[in-house]
Every structure is written in C-alpha cells, then in structure tokens.
Design an enzyme around this catalytic site. Structure first.
Site, PDB file in Angstrom:
ATOM      1  N   HIS A 147       3.437  84.667  10.933  1.00 55.18           N
ATOM      2  CA  HIS A 147       4.713  85.375  11.070  1.00 55.18           C
ATOM      3  C   HIS A 147       4.942  86.306   9.882  1.00 55.18           C
ATOM      4  CE1 HIS A 147       9.103  85.651  12.145  1.00 55.18           C
ATOM      5  NE2 HIS A 147       9.196  85.860  10.837  1.00 55.18           N
ATOM      6  N   GLU A 148       4.784  85.770   8.668  1.00 56.23           N
ATOM      7  CA  GLU A 148       5.026  86.591   7.479  1.00 56.23           C
ATOM      8  C   GLU A 148       3.961  87.675   7.324  1.00 56.23           C
ATOM      9  OE1 GLU A 148       7.787  86.446   6.195  1.00 56.23           O
ATOM     10  OE2 GLU A 148       8.471  84.479   6.856  1.00 56.23           O
TER      11      GLU A 148
ATOM     12  N   HIS B 109       4.638  90.589   9.643  1.00 56.38           N
ATOM     13  CA  HIS B 109       5.631  91.524   9.107  1.00 56.38           C
ATOM     14  C   HIS B 109       4.939  92.618   8.290  1.00 56.38           C
ATOM     15  CE1 HIS B 109       9.386  89.904  10.415  1.00 56.38           C
ATOM     16  NE2 HIS B 109       9.364  88.813   9.681  1.00 56.38           N
TER      17      HIS B 109
END
Length: 478
Positions: free
Chosen positions: A143-144, A147
């Site tokens: 997820h990070e 980004h």
C-alpha cells in the site's frame, strides 16, 4: 497538528500515553515532522506537491522498459519486505532497486509505529515510514509503496460506487474523504484494491461504517492481503508496461495456457502468480500437452515456490504429454512460467488450484522439509499430506533426521504415516509417534506419501526430513 492527530486517531491505541510516546518518537526521528498528512497515511510535501494527476510525478522509464525506483532501507526488516517487492517485479514493470548514486530515491524508515508515504516521485530523497513491527504485513507494505508509484485511494468517481456516511465522521477527519482529480486510466473501480480504505475508516461511532458500497453494501472492501489484479492492471497501464504477469488471488480457481484448448501462440512467455488468501497453494493439472524437445529447450512450463523466478523451483522445465503430479507450495504464493519458441505449438495446459492448510507435493531430485512450525511446536488438529514423485525407473530414499510427537499406544493421537506409493491405498511402511532416532526408508517404486496428523491436546516439535531420488544401480543423487 493534523499530522499528529491522524497518527493518534488512526491507530487502535488503548491509552493516550502510548500515543504521546509515539508522538515523541515522531518528533525525535522524523526531520520533517511538521509535514501535514491527508487520507491517514499520505504525506504532503512542503512545496505543496501531492502528485494527484501529475505526469511529471511518474518515475522515469528505462530503455529496457522497466521503471527503476531506487531505495535506501534502514535495518530491522524481515524477508517479508523483499517478498512484497517481488510481487511488483513479477507482475509489473516496476523495479525497486537498492540505491547507489541516484538523486531521486525513496528512503524507507522504521520509526514510531507509523505507516506513511508521499504520492509519486517528488524529487530528491523522499521518506516512506514503515514501522518494522506494526506495518509489517504484505498489504500494508505494498500500500505504502504503491503510493510512491503514483497511486491514490480517493478516486474522482468515487460517489458512483460508494456512499460516504458523513454522520459517522468527525469534522476534523472529513477532509480525508475529499475527492481528488485522479487518473483512473480507464479501469473500473476496485473494491478489493490494497489501496482502498476499510469500511470503518475514521469512524467516530463503534460498529458504524463510514464507507458503504453501491449497490451491494455487503461487498468486502479494504483488504491488506496484497495487490489486487486491478492494482496490477492500473500500474501497468499508468506506466505502459509491455509484458506483465497475471495475478490469481482467490482461494481457488483455474489457470490455462493462452487459447486453450486451441493451440497456444508461438514465441511467447506468460507468468501467473497464484496467491491464496491463506494457507498454501495446491496445483493440480487436468490436461498437459506441450511441444516435446530434449531437455525441454523449446516449449516448457516451470513452477516456482514463491512470488518470483528467484524462488526455489518446485517443477523444473517440463514438456511433452501426460499429467504432472500435484504440486503444493510452502507458502500462499506459487509462480507458473510458460514459454514457447518460434516453431511447433500444441494445446497447452489446464490446471486448477486451491488453498490447503499444510503439506507439500515434490517433483525434484531432493529437498528438506518439516512438520509445520518446526522446530517450534506444530498446531493442533492438523492433517497434512506430502507426496514425493520421481521419474519412472527411479526410487526414493527418505530420511527422518529428527522426530518428536505425542506418544500413545498405536499412535492414536498424533502420528506420521509413511506409504510406499502415491496414496493411502499403498503399503504402509511405518506409523510413528513419540520420540525416534534417525532412520531411512526406501521406496519400491517412484512415489512415496507421508500423512501427518495431530489432535487437539499435546503438541511437540514434530519432524525434520529429507529425500533424494535413487536410480537403481547408481549412487544416490547429490
């Protein structure tokens, strides 16, 4: 102030003292601690760039078609971090590579229980905060990192697919639900994205959802198991990746070669990454017809025990006709590679996969394997099967190096049964429990099966075993 509130309110702290301690760590270890955040984990650069719909914020593409994202990694990370990177490498043209002298790079830091990052490439060094304790799930890591690839979790067309229940969101949190001018690359809304908020994100009322899917409120949202197929497609379309793999992320399904049951195309390479939500992957072939060549130098299938071609090989290059024995990975990930050359083709293959609790199926010259959790205690109520298959004419030599299970008359509780063949209808060589010294067993044919069973009461460390193929009249393979 809003940055600090997000960190406190977006984590399940049981008391404010722990929150205050983490805020202190944040101020001590994050140089830019005055950087504001949005959406709970997105850092906004002081220059105001948030890389919402910004072509210049993409990482540059190399001449070979890959997109290199250099990174520095602080200490304290487990193999799970590298495993999470490998899914990007296998399924997209993104390549996270250790930084050497690159000017633009990400710096991955473990501090203060924080999971947060910038959007896209902002230039120079940009921090990614991944606490080596609280952020260490595959989905959170991806997820990070996604980004940084240039992916958001708030789509411009969001209201067509979900209802935001503003009555359950505190006024100081409502900004986390602002719609953004996002580049949706022409692909549909993905409820199952690793980027999606959970249904109760920022809720100020226990048991009340802040995000309700349309038209079916029961659609699951907000998983952190890992990349979804649409996550992969969106990255590949955003960066115009040429060749990519196919992700199969359900608990069971089917995989076939291109055009099956018609002939597969010439001069092609395909990869499928199977990742079940839990357990291990069990793959069973229903049909197999691939152009035969000596040592399978032309067309072939190859299967890996993990998410990349650097993972251990479960099945080396295989071609021809006939069914392949069942294969079971050691984790929830299995990679299939299928390659064809420029000449003859055939109908290819069809296989089904499912998730199993434990066990293995080995088609390799030799391997070490253990009961689940070894040398720690195995779990209660387990029923695991290991199948070992050698080529026709070979035999199998199995050695138990270490063995300790619950002892009982006739091994009625925990046990390990070894069969001289492919299933339980074969001759039972031994049924073991208690503590045993090292011993070797030799098959009379080219197959052997082990069945491990535990009940609900006592658990011990289990067993450590290894096997090797043996061609009669020759020495054991080394």
């Amino acid at each position: 102030e809003s940055l600090h509130c997000d960190f406190c309110n977006n984590k399940p702290y049981k008391n404010k003292m722990k929150c205050i301690v983490n805020l202190f760590l944040l101020l001590m270890f994050i140089p830019d601690s005055d950087i504001p955040m949005m959406e709970g984990d997105i850092l906004i650069h002081p220059r105001g760039r948030s890389a919402i719909n910004c072509v210049s914020c993409l990482w540059p593409k190399s001449a070979d078609g890959t997109v290199l994202i250099p990174y520095n990694l602080s200490s304290g990370y487990s193999d799970l971090f590298q495993n999470s990177l490998q899914e990007f490498h296998t399924l997209t043209c993104i390549r996270f590579v250790p930084r050497t002298t690159e000017k633009d790079f990400i710096s991955i830091l473990s501090t203060g229980g924080i999971c947060a990052s910038f959007i896209g490439r902002i230039g120079g060094e940009q921090q990614v905060y991944l606490d080596s304790g609280s952020c260490m799930s595959r989905g959170t890591i991806q997820h990070e990192l996604e980004h940084n690839v240039h992916r958001r979790q708030s789509r411009s067309d969001r209201d067509d697919f979900v209802t935001i229940m503003t009555q359950f969101i505190s006024p100081d949190k409502i900004g986390n639900f602002d719609k953004m001018d996002t580049n949706n690359v022409g692909l549909e809304y993905d409820y199952g994205s690793v980027m999606h908020y959970p249904g109760n994100a920022f809720s100020n009322t226990s048991g009340q959802a802040t995000i309700v899917p349309k038209p079916n409120p029961s659609i699951p949202i907000g998983q952190r198991i890992g990349l979804s197929p649409l996550d992969v497609s969106k990255i590949n379309r955003l960066y115009q990746c040429d060749d990519s793999g196919l992700l199969l992320n359900s608990a069971n399904g089917t995989v076939t070669s291109a055009n099956y049951p018609s002939t597969y195309p010439n001069n092609s390479t395909s990869v499928w990454l199977i990742r079940t939500p839990s357990g291990q992957v069990s793959l069973q072939f229903i049909a197999f017809d691939v152009q035969f060549s000596t040592d399978c130098v032309s067309d072939y299938i190859k299967i890996f025990d993990g998410p990349s071609k650097a993972s251990p090989v479960l099945l080396d290059r295989t071609c021809g006709m006939g069914l392949i024995p069942q294969l079971i990975s050691s984790t929830s990930q299995m990679l299939i590679e299928f390659v064809s050359d420029t000449s003859i083709t055939a109908t290819g293959f069809k296989a089904t996969y499912t998730s199993v609790q434990c066990g293995g199926a080995f088609y390799a010259p030799g391997k070490n394997f253990t009961s689940p959790g070894y040398p720690a205690a195995y779990s209660p109520n387990m029923n695991c099967i290991w199948k070992i298959t050698a080529p026709a004419g070979y035999k199998i030599s199995l050695t138990l190096h270490d063995f300790m299970m619950e002892s009982a008359p006739n091994c009625i509780y925990d046990s390990l049964s070894i069969y001289d063949g492919a299933d339980t209808s074969s001759v039972l060589m031994v049924k073991y429990c208690g503590t045993k010294s090292a011993r070797t067993f030799n098959s009379t044919g080219n197959a052997m099966m082990l069945n491990f069973i535990s009940d609900k009461s006592f658990q011990y460390k289990g067993f450590l075993a290894s096997f090797k193929w043996n061609l009669p009249g020759f020495c054991l393979l080394q």
